[in-house]
Structures are given as C-alpha cells and as structure tokens.
Write a protein that holds these residues in place. Structure first.
Motif, short mmCIF file in Angstrom:
data_model
loop_
_atom_site.label_atom_id
_atom_site.label_comp_id
_atom_site.label_asym_id
_atom_site.label_seq_id
_atom_site.Cartn_x
_atom_site.Cartn_y
_atom_site.Cartn_z
N MET A 199 -1.51 8.65 -14.92
CA MET A 199 -0.38 8.09 -14.18
C MET A 199 0.13 8.99 -13.06
SD MET A 199 1.69 5.67 -13.65
CE MET A 199 1.78 4.54 -15.03
N GLU A 200 0.40 10.27 -13.37
CA GLU A 200 1.03 11.09 -12.34
C GLU A 200 0.09 11.36 -11.17
OE1 GLU A 200 1.47 15.40 -12.96
OE2 GLU A 200 1.04 14.89 -15.05
N TYR A 201 -1.22 11.34 -11.44
CA TYR A 201 -2.16 11.56 -10.34
C TYR A 201 -2.32 10.28 -9.53
CZ TYR A 201 -2.87 15.78 -12.88
OH TYR A 201 -2.65 16.97 -13.51
N ALA A 202 -2.22 9.15 -10.20
CA ALA A 202 -2.23 7.89 -9.47
C ALA A 202 -1.03 7.82 -8.54
CB ALA A 202 -2.21 6.72 -10.45
N ILE A 203 0.11 8.32 -9.05
CA ILE A 203 1.31 8.34 -8.20
C ILE A 203 1.09 9.26 -7.01
CG2 ILE A 203 3.71 9.16 -8.12
CD1 ILE A 203 3.96 8.10 -11.03
N GLU A 204 0.47 10.42 -7.27
CA GLU A 204 0.21 11.34 -6.17
C GLU A 204 -0.70 10.68 -5.14
OE1 GLU A 204 -1.68 15.05 -7.09
OE2 GLU A 204 -1.54 15.74 -5.03
N MET A 205 -1.71 9.95 -5.62
CA MET A 205 -2.61 9.31 -4.69
C MET A 205 -1.88 8.26 -3.86
SD MET A 205 -6.24 7.49 -5.35
CE MET A 205 -5.70 5.82 -5.06
N ASN A 206 -1.01 7.50 -4.53
CA ASN A 206 -0.23 6.51 -3.78
C ASN A 206 0.69 7.19 -2.77
OD1 ASN A 206 -1.47 4.44 -5.10
ND2 ASN A 206 0.14 4.17 -6.62
N ASN A 207 1.24 8.38 -3.18
CA ASN A 207 2.05 9.16 -2.24
C ASN A 207 1.24 9.49 -1.00
OD1 ASN A 207 4.24 9.28 -3.91
ND2 ASN A 207 3.91 11.41 -4.56
N LEU A 208 0.03 9.95 -1.23
CA LEU A 208 -0.81 10.36 -0.11
C LEU A 208 -1.12 9.18 0.80
CD1 LEU A 208 -3.17 12.78 -2.05
CD2 LEU A 208 -1.61 13.41 -0.22
N ILE A 209 -1.37 8.04 0.20
CA ILE A 209 -1.62 6.84 1.01
C ILE A 209 -0.39 6.51 1.83
CG2 ILE A 209 -1.99 4.34 0.89
CD1 ILE A 209 -3.87 4.91 -1.49
N LYS A 210 0.77 6.63 1.18
CA LYS A 210 2.01 6.32 1.90
C LYS A 210 2.21 7.31 3.06
CE LYS A 210 6.79 5.01 1.02
NZ LYS A 210 7.59 5.98 1.73
N LEU A 211 1.93 8.58 2.77
CA LEU A 211 2.03 9.59 3.83
C LEU A 211 1.11 9.25 4.99
CD1 LEU A 211 2.00 13.02 1.96
CD2 LEU A 211 3.75 12.23 3.55
N GLU A 212 -0.12 8.89 4.66
CA GLU A 212 -1.09 8.59 5.71
C GLU A 212 -0.72 7.33 6.47
OE1 GLU A 212 -3.40 10.51 6.68
OE2 GLU A 212 -3.34 11.97 5.05
N MET A 213 -0.04 6.41 5.79
CA MET A 213 0.30 5.14 6.45
C MET A 213 1.56 5.26 7.29
SD MET A 213 -1.98 2.92 5.85
CE MET A 213 -1.15 1.40 6.30
N GLU A 214 2.31 6.37 7.14
CA GLU A 214 3.53 6.54 7.93
C GLU A 214 3.18 6.49 9.41
OE1 GLU A 214 5.39 10.16 6.84
OE2 GLU A 214 6.35 9.30 5.08
N GLY A 215 3.94 5.73 10.16
CA GLY A 215 3.69 5.65 11.59
C GLY A 215 2.50 4.80 11.95
N ALA A 216 1.99 4.05 10.96
CA ALA A 216 0.83 3.21 11.25
C ALA A 216 1.19 2.06 12.18
CB ALA A 216 0.24 2.66 9.96
N ILE A 217 2.45 1.72 12.18
CA ILE A 217 2.91 0.63 13.03
C ILE A 217 3.87 1.19 14.08
CG2 ILE A 217 4.09 -1.60 13.07
CD1 ILE A 217 1.54 -1.54 11.39
#
Lengths: 367, 477
Positions: free
Chosen positions: B458-476
């Motif tokens: 779970m906590e690593y899945a959350i970290e991965m989702n965090n990273l995706i969110k970080l990478e998606m920042e400013g995508a639009i």
C-alpha cells in the motif's frame, strides 16, 4: 561491403554485411539487427548502363542502401515504366535465377493512374544468386497493386521494394516467400501523402535448412494515413526466419493508424523463429498496435482434426497447400502462376501441384 | 550547497506531495571523497578500505581492464555523451559507521531517511531495512524473529568478513552478471561499494518485506551498490528497493548490480520504485535465475533519471518455473528512458508474463525494449508480452522494440502492443462530472498505471501515485 576471391571457384565475391537493417535496432547479441550475405561481385567496372530517373534514388528500400547498390550494379540496364495519368497498366518482372538474373525496376504511377506490378523470382538452385529491386513512386490518387513472389528451389536471392505514396494513393501488396536457401526480402513504404494507404498481406513458407530474412518498414508521414500489415507463415524442419516489422509514426502524421499482425505456425522441432515487431511513435494523435502469435497447432486443434481423419502431418500439409493456393490465385500472371506451381511440386509433390492447378483452373506452362 | 529546510512532511498521502520530498540535499563536508575519474589506484584504494580478500581485488582490477576495453553499442540506446567519467567520483562516504539503530545515524543522514519515510516504514511494515548513503550502507537492521529463522540480511562487505558467509559470497558474486555483460557491468565490478546480501534458508517464508533504500546525495558521484539475494528451496521473500537523489546540474551515475538466485520451489518478488533525479545516468543491471517450480516476480516503477538503460533479466532454468514482470515507466522533460526486460525460457513448461505501461510527456522519450528467448529444451513453454504506451502531448516520443527468438516447436509466444493518447471523450466525460482537465488527465493516467500500483504494498503504491501526480503537475496550461 567487402570483396574477396573464392579461390576454389575463382569467383570474386562481395560480402554485404548489413542487409535488412530496421530503423530501430536492439541488442546485437540477439543477431536480429541485420543479415549478412556473400554474393558475386558485380562485373561492371568500366561499363555504363541506363539507370532510373533520379527521382527513384530518394525512395527508401527495405533491404538498405548497401544491397540496393549491389543490385543496381549487378542489374545492368534498369527498366523504367511510366503509367500515365488516369491510365491502367500491368508491369511484369520475371527474375530467372538460372541465368543469374538481377533486375532494377522503377515504376512511376501518375496521378489517378492504376498499376498492377508482378515480380516473380524462380529457377533458383544451390549456388545460384539472383535479385530484384522494385521502386515505385505513386502520385496522388494512384492505385497500385503489387504481387511479389520468390519461389526458388535453392540459392540466394535478394528482393527489395521501395514505395513512395502521394496524397490519397492506395497501395495494395501481396508478398509470397515460398523458397530459396538464403532469401532476404526488404520492403519500405513511405506514406508521405495525406490519406494515403498501404495494405500488405505477406505469406511465407520456409523449410529444410532455408533461411528467410524479412524487413518491412512503413513510414507514416502524412495525416490520416493507414497501414495494415498482416503476415502469416509456416516454419518447418530446421528453417530459420527473421521478421522485422516497423511502423514509424512520424511527427506531423496526425490521426495516422498503423497495425501489424504476425502469425507463425511452427511445424519443425529445430526451427529458429525471430520476430522484431516495432512501433516508433513521435506523434500524439495516432494509434499504433501490433500483435504476434507464434506456436504449433494446439493439441485441442489436432484432436479436433484427428476426429475428422486428419493426421498432424496431413493438417500441416493443408496449411502449406493453402499458402500455395493463395499464391496461385493472386499471382496475376501465367508465368508467375507456373513458377508458384513448380515450387509447389517441389514442396508438396507433383500430384498436389497438379491438383492445385486443376482445382483452381490454371494451366501451368511447361518448364 | 543549500542546507535542507526542516520539515515534518513525509511521503504518505497523495494530497501531501511536493518536489522537496526528494529534491533536498545536505553538505558533503567531512565526507571522504575519492578523486574524480577511474584509475587502478582508485580501485585498489576502494578494495583496501574495505579490507577485501585478494580474489575480490583481482576481480576489480580485471573488471577495470575490461571496462577500458569495451565500447557502448553504437547502433541502439540513448546517448550518454554527457556522461564524463573523468568528472565522476567513484567513492564518496560519510564519516560514520554502519548503525543498527537510527539514533546512532548522523543527524542530517537520519533526517534524509526520515523524510523519505524509511524508519516509519520499518516500524510498520518491514522485516528489515538497509539504507545506503552515497557509497556506503549507513544503517542496517532486521527484526529479531526474522533473524531467528536463519535469515541473513547484511551488507556484502560484512558478509565478506564473516568466515561462514565469505565462501557463499565467493560462490555467487558475479556469477549471474558476467563483467563482460556490458561496459557498465565491468565498471560496476571495478568500483562496487555497498548494497545488500540476503540469504533466506530453505522453507522460510518472511512475513514482511525487506527493503534497501539507496540515496545518492553527493553531486558528480557514482553509486555502484551490489545486491546479492539467495532464496533457498521452498523459501519466500519480498524484497523492496527504493532509490532517489537530489537534482544537480552535474551528471551523476548509478551502475548497480542485482543478482538473484531463486532456487527450486522458492518465490521472490523484487519491487523497485526508482526516482533518481533528472541528472542521473541509470545504467543498472538486474538478473535472476529461477529453479524448478519456482517463481520470480518483478514489479518495477521507473520515474527518475536523465537516461536509463534498465532491463531486468530472468533466466528460467527450472522446469515449470514462472516469471511475472509488471512495470511502468514515466518519461517527462529531459528524460530518455530505455527500459524493459529480458526473459530466457530454458526449462520445459516454463511460463512468462510481461505487462508494461509507459507514459511520455513534455518531450520525454520512452523506449520499451524487451527480448523473449525460448531455448531448444523449453518444451511447451508459454510467454506473453503486453505493452501499452500513452502519449500525453505531440512532442514526446514512445517506441516499442520487442524481440522474440523462439527455438522450440512446441512453445507458444504471444505479443501485443498499443500506442495511443487519452481520448477527448474520456476527458470531456470526467470534466462534465466536475473534474478539472488536469484532474481528469491525472485520473486517467493513474488508472492506466493501476495494474502496476496494485502489485505494490500500500504505502509504495501511494508513493508511486505521488510520483505520477508530481509528474502530471503542470501538464495542462
């Protein structure tokens, strides 16, 4: 390209080291990035032959530049055909390996014209070498149908095709690789014009210790272009086959779609089947997909066929026969048809070849 | 060098992320740092500092010679022209001894791992933790009940100094990844430092994962840890590897090696969340050999690095062995990530399944590269490869280059790949239900990555989702 002399035969040979190199390569230890061939050195020093118009020099050919130079040097005079606007014409290229044939052919298909092109290579035997190079420029709204047949009983053969397609040009191609000790087939199609379309139905049979090496490259540059490649083949005995298929979705090719599918039936225990299906994507609004399926007839299918009286061997021969049936049906030329039937006689037996001819209503020419 | 600001923020929740979670750095003052570049003297110095047996020094020197002789392939792979080994230090070490309690770890290093959430994860969900800072392991600990079962989790260096373990290291070290494998494998063997040695005895199942976390704080440095895991027959282990680094403008290099021996009937899950900074050249090599009826599972998330060459390899020697590879790669601006896997099916009735996703945006380049090789003795082997790529703009790039080499008539291999974009209809649908466009795109990307994240704790899945969110920042916009 390196040259050396075969001391025993006193024949100068040339080694082409990088034939059929795909646009994107991978690990070299897999030995899938190219094929090497040793071929007779062209005897053209000091000779001047008629070449194709410069326009054809820009057409990419799947075999690669090294092989193209060798074929052009070996071919002597090139053959240029122009299909004038709104006309229809058939071009037949007969490559007889028995005479060491190499052909360099260029076809310019003008706006709205229709061209049917048949190239067939035959007569190969151990020690022979032959080659065909076909380059096609299809202008806007042109319709081009190409049938490419390689039906050798042995020997080496190079078969290169390059196509440039203008706006809305439609290219339909059928490719049959039915035999030859060492055969390299390289095709490249440049869908430069918007809404141009390329469909390829490629079929092959490799058996014994034959080596078949294929490179298909489709560059999709124009908007709304479509490429559909369907490849099916049979690998028997200890045959070796390498199939590279590349769909290159180039920046600017918005709404382009490319698809490639390969199905391989493996009937031999010592076959080597290599496949490299590549999609290169430099554009967002596109769709690219590929699929490959490699395997033998499943036990369930064999059981089903067995219940209907078909042994595994008979079932495999049926698959091979279907391939020859299809080649005969689409050969598009009596001589090409005869070449396919001659090869069928070698692979499946004279009786089966006669049966194919009879069922399909074809009368093969005497060899 | 800027000191990190104090913060209590840790990786934990999707709503609670910013780049400072990974992109903070501490001073190297007081660290031992070897001169940049490579030489016999540097290799000897590393070996001497570790007080190694002669065979290891010999191996290092041989590897250095091979490194100098080998070339990178000229016909494939991302460019590493910007990587200049003359400006990379092969060894940087904090002046501290390895600790088994976080209280014994120097304050700034402890802060680093606190902010990365490692001690907290250790308390809550891990059977043991190893933490490497630059070239050396600074913390290593394992739960007593796990140690009581005979599990060994230590550093390679410590194992080399243990008379009982040294022969085991000697037997397995460098056997799966030969130093001639590629240029950077040779480099690794010349200058390796740190990493983990794990030995799980026959029949032992670890209730919780072990985790090693690798942090490269120094700029212009390389990290060359070696991980050696032996899972004896019938044993079961989940090993988690995490890595991160702050961003510098100077190139950093990671050329680690992971050798995994999964014996008969054993199972090993090897999970990685890689978040190196975007000045990192990641040329890591991972390889597993799998025995009869054994199972190897890879879960791999690649988010960081400037350039990556990463292809975990599984050699399926044993009959009926299975391999599952689940991976995701996210390439953003300035990144050229060449990732994938290799599977070699040698045993009869072996089964391999590869499922990967890749996402490209902001000019990032993703290349999925794989090979499936079915050997002559792999009767009835089955392999499937599926890769899906998502393009988020029209100036990124995504390539798939899967190779298959089948040499057995009874084997069956299937492959499918798709490349496409997020459909406008999907975005419109989500926006009509109150999502902003950015939220809608992030939701779709998270859904795309879901098959990977659900394979992680779970906590690593959350970290991965965090990273995706970080990478998606400013995508639009």
């Amino acid at each position: 390209m390196t040259q050396h002399m075969d001391a025993a035969a006193e024949v100068a040979t040339t080694t082409l080291s990088h034939i059929n190199v795909p646009p994107a390569q991978t690990w070299n230890y897999l030995r899938i990035n190219d094929i090497k061939m040793e071929l007779p050195t062209p005897k053209v020093a000091g000779d001047v032959y008629a070449g194709l118009p410069q326009l054809f020099g820009k057409v990419e050919v799947g075999l690669g530049d090294e092989a193209v130079r060798w074929i052009v040097s070996s071919a002597g005079d090139s053959n240029f055909y122009e299909v004038k606007a709104s006309e229809a014409r058939t071009v037949v290229v007969d490559i007889d390996a028995a005479t060491g044939d190499a052909c360099d052919t260029g076809v310019l298909v003008r706006t709205g014209a229709k061209a049917t092109i048949v190239t067939f290579a035959h007569g190969g035997a151990e020690g022979s070498s032959s080659a065909s190079l076909l380059r096609v420029v299809a202008e806007a709204d042109a319709e081009v149908s190409i049938v490419e047949i390689v039906a050798h009983d042995g020997g080496q053969h190079l078969d290169g095709v390059g196509i440039d397609a203008g706006e809305r040009a439609q290219i339909e191609m059928r490719q049959y690789a039915l035999g030859g000790s060492r055969v390299a087939v390289g095709l490249a199609c440049n869908l430069a014009g918007n809404k141009s379309r390329f469909t390829l139905d490629s079929r092959y049979l490799a058996q014994g210790s034959e080596i078949l090496d294929v490179n298909h490259v489709v560059r999709q540059r124009g908007r709304n272009t479509r490429a559909d490649i369907v490849t099916t083949g049979i690998l028997a005995d200890s045959a070796r086959k390498t199939m590279r298929e590349t769909i290159d979705l180039i920046h600017g090719a918005k709404f382009a779609e490319g698809s490639e599918i390969e199905t391989v039936l493996v009937t031999g225990d010592d076959v080597v089947n290599k496949t490299l299906p590549v999609i290169l994507c430099d554009e967002e609004d596109v769709a690219g997909n590929h699929g490959a399926s490699i395997g033998a007839i499943s036990p369930e299918q064999l059981s089903f066929l067995g219940a209907r009286g078909l042994s595994e061997e008979a079932a495999e021969q049926l698959f091979a026969r279907a391939l020859f049936d299809d080649a005969v049906i689409h050969a598009g030329n009596d001589d090409a048809c005869s070449a396919v039937l001659a090869r069928a006689a070698t692979v499946l037996g004279a009786e089966v070849a006669r049966d194919i001819a009879e069922v399909l209503g074809v009368e093969p020419k005497e060899a | 060098m800027a000191e990190a600001t104090e913060t209590t923020r840790k990786r934990s929740q999707v709503a609670d992320v910013d780049r400072s979670l990974y992109d903070f750095k501490y001073s190297e003052e007081g660290f031992e740092r070897y001169a940049d570049g490579l030489s016999t003297d540097i290799v000897r110095a590393i070996s001497e500092k570790k007080d190694e047996p002669q065979w290891m020094l010999d191996m290092r020197l041989k590897a250095l010679a091979i490194y100098e002789e080998m070339e990178m392939p000229a016909n494939w792979g991302p460019s590493i022209e910007m990587l200049d080994l003359n400006h990379i230090s092969a060894y940087v070490s904090p002046k501290t001894k390895q600790a088994s309690s976080w209280d014994e770890v120097p304050e700034d290093i402890k802060n680093t791992f606190e902010r990365l959430g490692i001690p907290e994860a250790e308390r809550e969900s891990l059977a043991g933790v190893g933490a490497q800072y630059d070239s050396e392991i600074v913390y290593h600990n394992m739960r007593a009940e796990v140690a009581d079962q005979g599990v060994i989790y230590t550093t390679i260096e410590d194992a080399l100094h243990d008379p009982e373990l040294e022969p085991i290291v000697h037997e397995y070290f460098g056997k799966l990844i030969p130093m001639r494998d590629h240029k950077f494998a040779a480099l690794h063997y010349a200058v390796w430092s740190g990493g983990s040695f794990v030995y799980v005895p026959e029949g032992v199942t670890l209730p919780y994962p072990l985790q090693s976390y690798f942090r490269l704080n120094a700029q212009g440095a390389g990290q060359f840890e070696h991980t050696l895991i032996i899972v004896e027959p019938g044993a079961d282990l989940h090993f988690i590897e995490g890595c991160s680094a702050p961003k510098y403008y100077e190139a950093n290099l990671h050329a680690g090696a992971v050798e995994l021996f999964v014996k008969d009937n054993a199972r090993l899950r090897y999970s990685t969340i890689e978040n190196w900074s975007k000045n990192m050249f990641n040329l890591n090599t991972k390889r597993a050999t799998v025995g009869a009826d054994a199972k190897m599972e890879w879960v791999s998330g690649s988010f960081g690095s400037h350039v990556s060459y990463l292809y975990p390899t599984t050699i399926m020697q044993g009959a009926r062995s299975t391999c599952e590879f689940t991976g995701i790669t996210f390439a953003g601006a300035t990144q050229d990530l060449d990732t994938g896997c290799k599977v070699i099916l040698n045993g009869p009735d072996t089964t391999a399944s590869v499922d990967t996703k890749s996402i490209s945006k902001d000019g990032g380049i993703n290349t999925f590269r794989s090979s499936i090789v079915v050997g002559r003795k792999a009767d009835r082997a089955r392999a499937t490869v599926s890769c899906a790529s998502l393009m988020l703009d029209d100036f990124s790039r995504s390539d798939t280059i899967p190779a298959m080499d089948v040499r057995n008539g009874s084997a069956s291999v299937g492959h499918e790949a798709t490349i496409g974009r997020i459909s406008d209809d999907t975005i419109l649908y989500l926006m009509s239900r109150g999502c902003s466009e950015a939220e809608a795109r992030t939701m779709v990307v998270n859904g795309f990555a879901d098959p990977v994240s659900k394979e992680l704790p779970m906590e690593y899945a959350i970290e991965m989702n965090n990273l995706i969110k970080l990478e998606m920042e400013g995508a639009i916009g």
